[in-house]
Design a protein around this motif. Structure first.
Motif, PDB file in Angstrom:
ATOM      1  N   VAL A  13      30.822 -17.341  53.925  1.00 22.37           N
ATOM      2  CA  VAL A  13      29.684 -16.575  53.236  1.00 22.37           C
ATOM      3  C   VAL A  13      29.995 -16.596  51.656  1.00 22.37           C
ATOM      4  O   VAL A  13      31.201 -16.638  51.067  1.00 22.37           O
ATOM      5  CB  VAL A  13      29.949 -14.990  53.603  1.00 22.37           C
ATOM      6  CG1 VAL A  13      28.844 -14.407  52.444  1.00 22.37           C
ATOM      7  CG2 VAL A  13      29.534 -14.944  55.063  1.00 22.37           C
ATOM      8  N   ILE A  14      29.000 -17.344  50.922  1.00 17.91           N
ATOM      9  CA  ILE A  14      28.950 -17.675  49.602  1.00 17.91           C
ATOM     10  C   ILE A  14      28.072 -16.250  48.871  1.00 17.91           C
ATOM     11  O   ILE A  14      26.807 -16.302  49.340  1.00 17.91           O
ATOM     12  CB  ILE A  14      28.336 -18.794  49.343  1.00 17.91           C
ATOM     13  CG1 ILE A  14      29.300 -19.708  49.951  1.00 17.91           C
ATOM     14  CG2 ILE A  14      28.287 -18.929  47.767  1.00 17.91           C
ATOM     15  CD1 ILE A  14      28.451 -21.250  49.851  1.00 17.91           C
ATOM     16  N   VAL A  36      24.629 -16.913  50.832  1.00 18.11           N
ATOM     17  CA  VAL A  36      24.412 -18.136  51.806  1.00 18.11           C
ATOM     18  C   VAL A  36      25.454 -17.845  52.957  1.00 18.11           C
ATOM     19  O   VAL A  36      26.634 -17.722  52.663  1.00 18.11           O
ATOM     20  CB  VAL A  36      24.609 -19.588  51.088  1.00 18.11           C
ATOM     21  CG1 VAL A  36      24.497 -20.495  52.327  1.00 18.11           C
ATOM     22  CG2 VAL A  36      23.645 -19.694  50.303  1.00 18.11           C
ATOM     23  N   VAL A  37      24.961 -17.924  54.184  1.00 17.67           N
ATOM     24  CA  VAL A  37      25.868 -17.687  55.334  1.00 17.67           C
ATOM     25  C   VAL A  37      25.716 -18.886  56.101  1.00 17.67           C
ATOM     26  O   VAL A  37      24.799 -19.613  56.559  1.00 17.67           O
ATOM     27  CB  VAL A  37      25.177 -16.479  56.182  1.00 17.67           C
ATOM     28  CG1 VAL A  37      26.363 -16.461  57.282  1.00 17.67           C
ATOM     29  CG2 VAL A  37      25.304 -15.352  55.386  1.00 17.67           C
ATOM     30  N   VAL A  38      27.209 -19.537  56.302  1.00 15.61           N
ATOM     31  CA  VAL A  38      27.440 -20.768  56.996  1.00 15.61           C
ATOM     32  C   VAL A  38      27.943 -20.508  58.351  1.00 15.61           C
ATOM     33  O   VAL A  38      29.157 -20.006  58.286  1.00 15.61           O
ATOM     34  CB  VAL A  38      28.158 -21.722  56.075  1.00 15.61           C
ATOM     35  CG1 VAL A  38      28.621 -22.993  56.569  1.00 15.61           C
ATOM     36  CG2 VAL A  38      27.384 -21.985  54.930  1.00 15.61           C
ATOM     37  N   ARG A  39      27.557 -21.086  59.585  1.00 15.88           N
ATOM     38  CA  ARG A  39      28.125 -21.173  60.492  1.00 15.88           C
ATOM     39  C   ARG A  39      28.184 -22.453  61.473  1.00 15.88           C
ATOM     40  O   ARG A  39      26.853 -23.121  61.321  1.00 15.88           O
ATOM     41  CB  ARG A  39      27.620 -20.013  61.467  1.00 15.88           C
ATOM     42  CG  ARG A  39      28.299 -19.711  62.602  1.00 15.88           C
ATOM     43  CD  ARG A  39      27.436 -18.450  63.550  1.00 15.88           C
ATOM     44  NE  ARG A  39      27.295 -17.271  62.743  1.00 15.88           N
ATOM     45  CZ  ARG A  39      27.930 -16.359  62.592  1.00 15.88           C
ATOM     46  NH1 ARG A  39      29.089 -16.349  63.211  1.00 15.88           N
ATOM     47  NH2 ARG A  39      27.492 -15.019  62.018  1.00 15.88           N
ATOM     48  N   ASP A  40      29.370 -23.014  62.117  1.00 14.56           N
ATOM     49  CA  ASP A  40      29.341 -24.323  62.537  1.00 14.56           C
ATOM     50  C   ASP A  40      28.743 -25.529  61.721  1.00 14.56           C
ATOM     51  O   ASP A  40      27.904 -26.321  62.452  1.00 14.56           O
ATOM     52  CB  ASP A  40      28.543 -24.146  63.931  1.00 14.56           C
ATOM     53  CG  ASP A  40      29.140 -23.027  64.917  1.00 14.56           C
ATOM     54  OD1 ASP A  40      30.305 -22.902  64.934  1.00 14.56           O
ATOM     55  OD2 ASP A  40      28.486 -22.263  65.575  1.00 14.56           O
ATOM     56  N   GLY A  41      28.937 -25.274  60.604  1.00 11.50           N
ATOM     57  CA  GLY A  41      28.410 -26.532  59.567  1.00 11.50           C
ATOM     58  C   GLY A  41      27.160 -26.411  59.144  1.00 11.50           C
ATOM     59  O   GLY A  41      26.635 -27.253  58.533  1.00 11.50           O
ATOM     60  N   VAL A  42      26.415 -25.218  59.523  1.00 19.15           N
ATOM     61  CA  VAL A  42      24.996 -25.472  59.226  1.00 19.15           C
ATOM     62  C   VAL A  42      24.735 -23.792  58.418  1.00 19.15           C
ATOM     63  O   VAL A  42      25.414 -22.827  58.592  1.00 19.15           O
ATOM     64  CB  VAL A  42      24.232 -25.168  60.684  1.00 19.15           C
ATOM     65  CG1 VAL A  42      22.797 -24.985  60.388  1.00 19.15           C
ATOM     66  CG2 VAL A  42      24.428 -26.601  61.128  1.00 19.15           C
ATOM     67  N   VAL A  67      25.531 -21.344  40.253  1.00 17.30           N
ATOM     68  CA  VAL A  67      24.091 -21.607  40.830  1.00 17.30           C
ATOM     69  C   VAL A  67      24.481 -22.558  42.100  1.00 17.30           C
ATOM     70  O   VAL A  67      25.253 -23.437  41.939  1.00 17.30           O
ATOM     71  CB  VAL A  67      23.214 -22.217  39.976  1.00 17.30           C
ATOM     72  CG1 VAL A  67      21.915 -22.896  40.652  1.00 17.30           C
ATOM     73  CG2 VAL A  67      22.784 -21.576  38.793  1.00 17.30           C
ATOM     74  N   ALA A  68      23.933 -22.173  43.402  1.00 18.36           N
ATOM     75  CA  ALA A  68      24.166 -23.239  44.570  1.00 18.36           C
ATOM     76  C   ALA A  68      23.019 -23.986  44.792  1.00 18.36           C
ATOM     77  O   ALA A  68      21.933 -23.589  44.612  1.00 18.36           O
ATOM     78  CB  ALA A  68      24.233 -22.227  45.748  1.00 18.36           C
TER      79      ALA A  68
END
Length: 454
Positions: A13-14, A36-42, A67-68
């Protein structure tokens, strides 16, 4: 899908950042105080920072003041050529190739390529580059480096017609064997060097194989106006017309440079139906004193994506796509005599969406959006050279630098955190490469891998 819709913790989680996003018309915007939530590389979701308070995650990054951005894409380079950085300076193109680069490349060993690729990947990760397109020699070695360091790449085994049928055969064999490698992070292409080093019959055979095996093609063409003029004088056609008559334009083709593309070439590129893309690497064109640059505006008008690139470090001296983004904007303004053309937002679009399309990954990367691979970078804008911020897009393109990238993530894996590289030991690579340089740079043998004669 909400951030809490899964039972297991998120992988990453960013939170607290501003996120560059794209709307349905591919226009860019910025979402503030976001997460930004990331799970399983996505990327699972782009949401508000408040929405992820308390969300369980294996890793969290507090990105306040940052900034992302989608990870930058180097659409045309030769990673092992970092070993030649600064070796061939202040020379015209013909002497650069014939007197220095091609004699030195005749010395290349697999170990040289491994070390050069490692150093290049470290440089790109630190500069916020998550994907690169490379065509060179000993590409199994580059593929192994990509697998280890965690980057994403489109790789092609380069060949010349002077190698005989074995050159094309090796390019095809590599492309088929390495396709979808490194857990899907490696894609492949057929890589004829250029129309001036690959005969029409071999280009036609390449096009047939590309269509038969659903492979893209990555090559140099119409690199500069001299090449176009020479092709017209010798053969009565431009390099782009050569690609059209040999069927290369009927494939998914990435053309490196294209500063010699003529107005008469544009209808051929337009008829290719969006299967053609061009990579622009403006720093090298300035250094070689080429009189023209990639016609970005004309290509954009006919629907040809133009991605950003650096070329190899032997001509550019760096693999800094951030610099390419700023230079592209400035040079296009000057070339078109129009300060309103290639705005900062347009430059960011070329660096993200258009570059992703150029390397055949338009549905995979290039945006921070649900369902996209989690390839993104965090850029720190708290430094004095980026303050104050009146126009965030302009700050990113014209004030920020690659050194402002704090964190680089590919497929949800953190490759650099707070400027610390996590997958490449730069000091050890530089030490061993330095020991090998005398043998690599020896030109006393009088050999060349090829002859530049355009």
């Amino acid at each position: 899908m909400t951030p809490s819709s899964h039972g297991k913790p998120a992988d990453l989680v960013i939170t607290g950042c501003t996120v560059l996003v794209h709307d349905d018309r591919e226009e860019i915007g910025f979402r503030e105080d976001a997460a930004v939530v990331v799970r399983d590389g996505v990327v699972e979701s782009v949401t508000t920072a408040a929405a992820v308070d308390g969300l369980a995650a294996a890793d969290r990054i507090d990105a306040r003041g940052q900034v992302a951005l989608p990870g930058l894409i180097n659409c045309h380079t030769h990673t092992p050529m970092v070993a030649l950085r600064g070796l061939a300076e202040d020379l015209p193109t013909e002497e650069w190739f014939n007197d220095v680069v091609w004699p030195v490349e005749s010395n290349l060993t697999v170990r040289d390529v491994i070390l050069g690729a490692r150093l290049a990947c470290a440089e790109m990760i630190r500069a916020g580059v998550t994907t690169f397109a490379d065509s060179y020699f000993h590409m199994d070695a580059v593929a192994a480096v990509v697998t280890q360091c965690g980057m994403r790449a489109q790789l092609g085994q380069a060949y010349f017609s002077s190698q005989g049928p074995e050159g094309l055969a090796a390019s095809l064999e590599f492309a088929l064997r390495r396709r979808d490698g490194a857990g899907g992070r490696i894609t492949t292409a057929l890589a004829p060097h250029a129309p001036y080093t690959v005969a029409d019959a071999d280009l036609a055979a390449t096009a047939e194989l590309a269509r038969a095996h659903d492979l893209p093609v990555h090559l140099h063409a119409a690199e500069n106006r001299d090449q176009t003029d020479t092709s017209l004088a010798r053969h009565g056609v431009t390099p782009i017309e050569v690609l059209e008559r040999t069927g290369i334009l009927d494939t998914d083709v990435l053309i490196a440079h294209g500063t010699g593309i003529t107005e008469g070439d544009l209808p051929l590129l337009a008829r290719a139906g969006g299967r053609t893309a061009v990579a622009t690497a403006p720093r090298g064109y300035l250094k070689f004193a080429w009189p023209t640059t990639t016609p970005v505006r004309a290509l954009r008008d006919i629907g040809v994506p133009v991605g950003l690139a650096t070329d190899g470090a032997a001509s550019n001296n760096s693999l800094d796509v951030w610099e390419s983004m700023a230079l592209t904007s400035l040079i296009q303004k000057s070339t078109e005599n129009d300060p309103r053309w290639l705005t900062s937002r347009q430059a960011l679009h070329h660096a993200t969406v258009q570059s992703a399309h150029a390397v055949g990954l338009g549905d995979t990367v290039g945006r921070i959006a649900p369902g996209r691979r989690a390839d993104l970078v965090l850029v720190d804008l708290t430094g004095p050279h980026t303050q104050p911020v009146h126009d965030l897009a302009a700050t990113l393109v014209h004030s920020a630098r690659s050194a402002d990238v704090r964190t680089t993530i590919v497929d949800g894996r953190v490759l650099m955190r707070d400027r610390e590289l996590l997958t490449v030991d730069v000091a050890e690579v530089a030490r061993e490469l330095g020991e090998r340089l005398p043998a690599l740079t020896d030109r006393g043998h009088g050999r060349r891998v090829q002859e530049y004669d355009t």
